[in-house]
Design a protein around this motif. Structure first.
Motif, short mmCIF file in Angstrom:
data_model
loop_
_atom_site.label_atom_id
_atom_site.label_comp_id
_atom_site.label_asym_id
_atom_site.label_seq_id
_atom_site.Cartn_x
_atom_site.Cartn_y
_atom_site.Cartn_z
N ARG A 45 0.73 -1.26 0.01
CA ARG A 45 -0.07 -0.13 -0.03
C ARG A 45 0.73 1.24 -0.11
O ARG A 45 0.60 2.20 -0.74
N THR B 23 0.97 3.80 -3.17
CA THR B 23 0.52 5.05 -2.84
C THR B 23 1.73 6.21 -3.52
O THR B 23 1.49 7.14 -4.20
N MET C 41 -12.13 2.96 -3.95
CA MET C 41 -12.39 2.56 -2.39
C MET C 41 -11.97 1.18 -2.12
O MET C 41 -11.23 0.62 -1.31
N ARG D 220 -8.25 0.73 -2.94
CA ARG D 220 -7.04 1.35 -1.91
C ARG D 220 -7.40 1.03 -0.68
O ARG D 220 -6.53 1.16 0.14
N HIS D 221 -8.79 0.63 -0.36
CA HIS D 221 -9.00 0.52 1.33
C HIS D 221 -9.67 -0.68 1.56
O HIS D 221 -10.21 -0.81 2.73
N ARG D 222 -9.81 -1.62 0.75
CA ARG D 222 -10.49 -2.97 0.96
C ARG D 222 -9.36 -3.98 0.67
O ARG D 222 -8.67 -4.07 -0.11
#
Length: 325
Positions: free
Chosen positions: A9, A13, A183, A186-188
């Motif tokens: 991650r 990023t 989402m 990036r976030h699951r």
């Protein structure tokens, strides 16, 4: 969340922020250029047309990006784009109702993705070959059941307006799908596992990630997004054409992802970058149309943009690894 997931991650990023920033600059420069050379570019009708260029590529790019990140590709999604509206229309004509017809079209789209994923993952056939085969199969099936003729899209004007015929509605649907997919990526956990599979297949498997589930799931996701896009376009245009979509929309979606920073080698990608890439291609296509430049030149620009984007991806990735090849 595991240390490995955090590492993917953080590195992703940092790398993708640079790529997204650079392509935003390109999009802004192109937007400014066409605004200056053609007074019609910033008019309301043309901006609406521009949004219609961007939306289909951006939606399908969301699925292709997920596949590219985990090292695969779907060449058949443009044919799912053409087939899904016919499935919906035939269901309505059979008396099932519009909502049921839509659900049935999504089930068929998902089934096509399941077949693509299963052949690729379980039978070890390269996804390029698998989806090239299903591309021709689906295209032939669509032409057969439609007899090669377009039909009117079912549903009243209100439904059509909601799903793309009115104003910027299709573009708003694209923004909603992009937001959800960003989402997820990036976030699951699904997105983090997708990045892990593409970055290090063996390591992901040893870490307990179900690689087959991730890949097959992303094939299904891509086909569903292709079906949704085809239905949105059918509502916007008011007719369902068996020759719609095809390889053109598929390659535009892949190009959007690559230009936006997704690596064809797998392991990294960005949904927001895909939207920006689709915007760049949409601005080019719309601007060239206003300037009277033919489609052949547009194809040349797409080819050059993909090559430049891939060269940039490779060198930015090398910089991120500290200069190691």
């Amino acid at each position: 969340m595991s240390v490995t997931s955090l590492t993917y991650r953080q590195r992703g990023t940092k790398l993708l922020a640079l790529r997204e920033a650079s392509i935003v600059v390109v999009a802004l420069v192109l937007f400014l250029y066409f605004s200056l050379v053609n007074e019609n570019f910033l008019t309301g009708p043309n901006l609406q047309t521009l949004s219609q260029f961007i939306a289909p590529s951006a939606i399908i790019a969301c699925g292709e990006i997920m596949l590219l990140i985990c090292g695969e590709i779907d060449l058949s999604v443009g044919q799912v784009f053409a087939l899904a509206p016919f499935i919906m229309a035939f269901s309505v004509h059979a008396g099932m109702g519009l909502f049921v017809g839509f659900i049935f079209a999504m089930i068929v789209s998902a089934l096509i993705g399941l077949i693509n994923g299963s052949i690729t993952v379980l039978l070890k056939v390269p996804s390029f070959v698998t989806t090239l085969g299903t591309l021709f199969l689906i295209n032939g099936f669509t032409l057969t059941v439609s007899r090669g003729y377009p039909i009117n899209t079912p549903g009243g004007q209100t439904i059509a307006n909601i799903f793309g015929a009115a104003g910027y509605n299709e573009f708003l649907w694209a923004l909603l799908i992009v937001a959800v997919m960003h989402m997820v990526l990036r976030h699951r956990r699904w997105g983090l596992h997708t990045i892990a599979v593409g970055g290090n297949l063996t390591g992901a498997s040893e870490a307990g990630i179900n690689v087959a589930r991730i890949k097959i799931g992303n094939f299904m996701l891509t086909s569903i997004l292709g079906g949704i896009t085809g239905i949105l376009e059918a509502f916007r245009i008011g007719s369902t054409d068996p020759l719609a979509g095809g390889t053109n929309i598929m390659f535009l979606a892949v190009a959007s992802g690559v230009i936006g920073g997704t690596s064809l080698a797998g392991g990294s990608g960005t949904i927001i970058g895909g939207l920006i890439g689709a915007t760049v291609l949409g601005v080019l296509q719309d601007g060239f149309t206003l300037q009277g430049i033919n489609a052949f030149t547009f194809d040349m620009i797409i080819g050059a943009a993909i090559l430049i984007a891939m060269i940039a991806n490779i060198h930015v990735g090398r910089l991120n690894r500290g200069g190691r090849s």
